[in-house]
Every structure is written in structure tokens, then in C-alpha cells.
Design a protein around this motif. Structure first.
Motif, PDB file in Angstrom:
ATOM      1  N   VAL A  66       9.485   6.677  -3.989  1.00  0.00           N
ATOM      2  CA  VAL A  66       8.127   6.608  -4.025  1.00  0.00           C
ATOM      3  C   VAL A  66       7.386   6.172  -2.688  1.00  0.00           C
ATOM      4  CG1 VAL A  66       6.483   5.270  -5.600  1.00  0.00           C
ATOM      5  CG2 VAL A  66       8.604   6.075  -6.520  1.00  0.00           C
ATOM      6  N   ILE A  67       6.253   6.783  -2.525  1.00  0.00           N
ATOM      7  CA  ILE A  67       5.407   6.440  -1.696  1.00  0.00           C
ATOM      8  C   ILE A  67       4.030   6.108  -1.993  1.00  0.00           C
ATOM      9  CG2 ILE A  67       4.572   7.448   0.716  1.00  0.00           C
ATOM     10  CD1 ILE A  67       6.638   9.350   0.736  1.00  0.00           C
ATOM     11  N   THR A  68       3.537   5.000  -1.723  1.00  0.00           N
ATOM     12  CA  THR A  68       2.246   4.598  -1.904  1.00  0.00           C
ATOM     13  C   THR A  68       1.508   4.025  -0.681  1.00  0.00           C
ATOM     14  OG1 THR A  68       3.065   2.408  -2.483  1.00  0.00           O
ATOM     15  CG2 THR A  68       2.839   3.742  -4.095  1.00  0.00           C
ATOM     16  N   GLY A  69       0.113   4.003  -0.577  1.00  0.00           N
ATOM     17  CA  GLY A  69      -0.650   3.631   0.522  1.00  0.00           C
ATOM     18  C   GLY A  69      -1.935   4.014   0.389  1.00  0.00           C
ATOM     19  N   ASP A  70      -2.740   3.049   1.199  1.00  0.00           N
ATOM     20  CA  ASP A  70      -4.097   3.090   1.109  1.00  0.00           C
ATOM     21  C   ASP A  70      -4.571   3.219   2.554  1.00  0.00           C
ATOM     22  OD1 ASP A  70      -4.906   2.567  -1.536  1.00  0.00           O
ATOM     23  OD2 ASP A  70      -4.437   0.321  -1.022  1.00  0.00           O
ATOM     24  N   ILE A  71      -5.555   4.098   2.631  1.00  0.00           N
ATOM     25  CA  ILE A  71      -6.421   4.113   3.799  1.00  0.00           C
ATOM     26  C   ILE A  71      -7.897   4.167   4.119  1.00  0.00           C
ATOM     27  CG2 ILE A  71      -6.737   5.875   6.159  1.00  0.00           C
ATOM     28  CD1 ILE A  71      -4.030   7.136   5.556  1.00  0.00           C
ATOM     29  N   THR A  72      -8.511   3.282   4.794  1.00  0.00           N
ATOM     30  CA  THR A  72     -10.044   3.191   4.576  1.00  0.00           C
ATOM     31  C   THR A  72     -10.488   3.265   6.033  1.00  0.00           C
ATOM     32  OG1 THR A  72      -9.537   1.598   2.831  1.00  0.00           O
ATOM     33  CG2 THR A  72     -11.789   1.498   3.753  1.00  0.00           C
ATOM     34  N   LEU A  73     -11.649   4.159   6.077  1.00  0.00           N
ATOM     35  CA  LEU A  73     -12.040   4.383   7.282  1.00  0.00           C
ATOM     36  C   LEU A  73     -13.656   3.665   7.219  1.00  0.00           C
ATOM     37  CD1 LEU A  73     -12.649   5.717  10.145  1.00  0.00           C
ATOM     38  CD2 LEU A  73     -13.677   7.650   8.887  1.00  0.00           C
ATOM     39  N   ARG A  74     -13.629   2.691   7.935  1.00  0.00           N
ATOM     40  CA  ARG A  74     -14.563   1.731   7.951  1.00  0.00           C
ATOM     41  C   ARG A  74     -15.522   1.662   9.293  1.00  0.00           C
ATOM     42  NH1 ARG A  74     -13.480  -4.264   5.813  1.00  0.00           N
ATOM     43  NH2 ARG A  74     -13.380  -3.029   3.867  1.00  0.00           N
ATOM     44  N   ILE A  75     -16.774   1.857   9.291  1.00  0.00           N
ATOM     45  CA  ILE A  75     -17.555   1.518  10.558  1.00  0.00           C
ATOM     46  C   ILE A  75     -18.824   0.476  10.058  1.00  0.00           C
ATOM     47  CG2 ILE A  75     -19.161   2.555  12.115  1.00  0.00           C
ATOM     48  CD1 ILE A  75     -17.684   5.089  11.718  1.00  0.00           C
ATOM     49  N   ASP A 135     -18.687  -2.363   8.861  1.00  0.00           N
ATOM     50  CA  ASP A 135     -18.303  -3.092   7.555  1.00  0.00           C
ATOM     51  C   ASP A 135     -18.817  -2.301   6.480  1.00  0.00           C
ATOM     52  OD1 ASP A 135     -16.986  -5.234   8.514  1.00  0.00           O
ATOM     53  OD2 ASP A 135     -18.449  -6.609   8.835  1.00  0.00           O
ATOM     54  N   VAL A 136     -18.782  -0.643   6.642  1.00  0.00           N
ATOM     55  CA  VAL A 136     -19.375   0.059   5.548  1.00  0.00           C
ATOM     56  C   VAL A 136     -18.153   0.969   5.232  1.00  0.00           C
ATOM     57  CG1 VAL A 136     -20.998   1.630   4.917  1.00  0.00           C
ATOM     58  CG2 VAL A 136     -21.811  -0.234   6.178  1.00  0.00           C
ATOM     59  N   ASP A 137     -17.793   1.031   4.365  1.00  0.00           N
ATOM     60  CA  ASP A 137     -16.376   1.908   3.858  1.00  0.00           C
ATOM     61  C   ASP A 137     -17.070   3.149   3.648  1.00  0.00           C
ATOM     62  OD1 ASP A 137     -14.884  -0.560   3.624  1.00  0.00           O
ATOM     63  OD2 ASP A 137     -14.694  -0.459   1.562  1.00  0.00           O
ATOM     64  N   LEU A 138     -16.637   4.195   4.412  1.00  0.00           N
ATOM     65  CA  LEU A 138     -16.965   5.509   4.660  1.00  0.00           C
ATOM     66  C   LEU A 138     -16.104   6.577   3.762  1.00  0.00           C
ATOM     67  CD1 LEU A 138     -18.207   5.911   8.247  1.00  0.00           C
ATOM     68  CD2 LEU A 138     -19.739   5.368   6.328  1.00  0.00           C
ATOM     69  N   VAL A 139     -14.756   6.283   4.159  1.00  0.00           N
ATOM     70  CA  VAL A 139     -13.795   7.213   3.343  1.00  0.00           C
ATOM     71  C   VAL A 139     -12.549   6.259   2.843  1.00  0.00           C
ATOM     72  CG1 VAL A 139     -12.101   9.086   3.584  1.00  0.00           C
ATOM     73  CG2 VAL A 139     -14.321   9.188   4.913  1.00  0.00           C
ATOM     74  N   ARG A 140     -12.256   6.362   1.848  1.00  0.00           N
ATOM     75  CA  ARG A 140     -11.144   5.766   1.304  1.00  0.00           C
ATOM     76  C   ARG A 140     -10.166   6.878   0.389  1.00  0.00           C
ATOM     77  NH1 ARG A 140     -10.398   0.742  -2.963  1.00  0.00           N
ATOM     78  NH2 ARG A 140      -8.114   0.784  -3.126  1.00  0.00           N
ATOM     79  N   ILE A 141      -8.854   6.608   0.945  1.00  0.00           N
ATOM     80  CA  ILE A 141      -7.589   7.704   0.577  1.00  0.00           C
ATOM     81  C   ILE A 141      -6.428   6.661  -0.214  1.00  0.00           C
ATOM     82  CG2 ILE A 141      -6.011   9.339   1.267  1.00  0.00           C
ATOM     83  CD1 ILE A 141      -7.764  10.011   3.494  1.00  0.00           C
ATOM     84  N   ASP A 142      -6.357   7.010  -1.367  1.00  0.00           N
ATOM     85  CA  ASP A 142      -5.013   6.391  -1.989  1.00  0.00           C
ATOM     86  C   ASP A 142      -3.994   7.462  -2.145  1.00  0.00           C
ATOM     87  OD1 ASP A 142      -6.582   4.092  -2.439  1.00  0.00           O
ATOM     88  OD2 ASP A 142      -7.339   4.708  -4.307  1.00  0.00           O
ATOM     89  N   LEU A 143      -2.724   7.073  -1.898  1.00  0.00           N
ATOM     90  CA  LEU A 143      -1.652   7.774  -1.947  1.00  0.00           C
ATOM     91  C   LEU A 143      -0.667   7.439  -2.842  1.00  0.00           C
ATOM     92  CD1 LEU A 143       0.086  10.379  -0.737  1.00  0.00           C
ATOM     93  CD2 LEU A 143       0.647   9.095   1.179  1.00  0.00           C
ATOM     94  N   ASN A 144      -0.248   8.210  -3.627  1.00  0.00           N
ATOM     95  CA  ASN A 144       0.977   7.971  -4.688  1.00  0.00           C
ATOM     96  C   ASN A 144       1.675   9.142  -4.763  1.00  0.00           C
ATOM     97  OD1 ASN A 144       0.058   5.013  -5.225  1.00  0.00           O
ATOM     98  ND2 ASN A 144      -1.709   6.274  -6.681  1.00  0.00           N
TER      99      ASN A 144
END
Length: 62
Positions: free
Chosen positions: A24-33, A35-44
Motif C-alpha cells: 500500500v502506497i499513500t502520500g500527499d504533495i502540495t505545491l504552495r507559493i 502560503d497559497v496552496d495551488l495544487v494538491r495531489i493525494d495518492l492511494n
């Protein structure tokens, strides 16, 4: 060194063990500039072998 530390395992054997039990692989990636979240990727993801004992979780496409 203990026996376990000296034991070498081939990559194919390691992959076979992982697929036999499943991974099982899980993770979070957030691209922030600024202090504003531009892109959020959740992986399951679930990676496992499929055979007669462990059927596919996906229905057959007909």
C-alpha cells in the motif's frame, strides 16, 4: 554483523515477496507559493498480484 545484515536479496526476490503480500502506497504533495496552496495531489495505491486465490478487484469490461 548479524546473519540478517549479511544476507543478500535479489531485486526479483524482493519484488516477488512484495507482490505476494501486497503493498500500500499513500502520500500527499502540495505545491504552495506565498502560503497559497495551488495544487494538491493525494495518492492511494494498492499493488498486489492477482491469481485464482486473490481475484482482481476490477470487474471485467464487456
Amino acid at each position: 554483523m548479524t546473519v540478517v545484515e549479511r544476507r543478500e536479496i535479489a531485486l526479483v526476490d524482493l519484488l516477488d515477496r512484495l507482490l505476494a503480500g501486497g503493498v500500500v502506497i499513500t502520500g500527499d504533495i502540495t505545491l504552495r507559493i506565498a502560503d497559497v496552496d495551488l495544487v494538491r495531489i493525494d495518492l492511494n495505491a494498492l499493488i498486489s498480484s492477482v491469481n485464482a486465490n486473490v481475484p482482481s478487484p476490477f470487474e471485467e469490461l464487456r
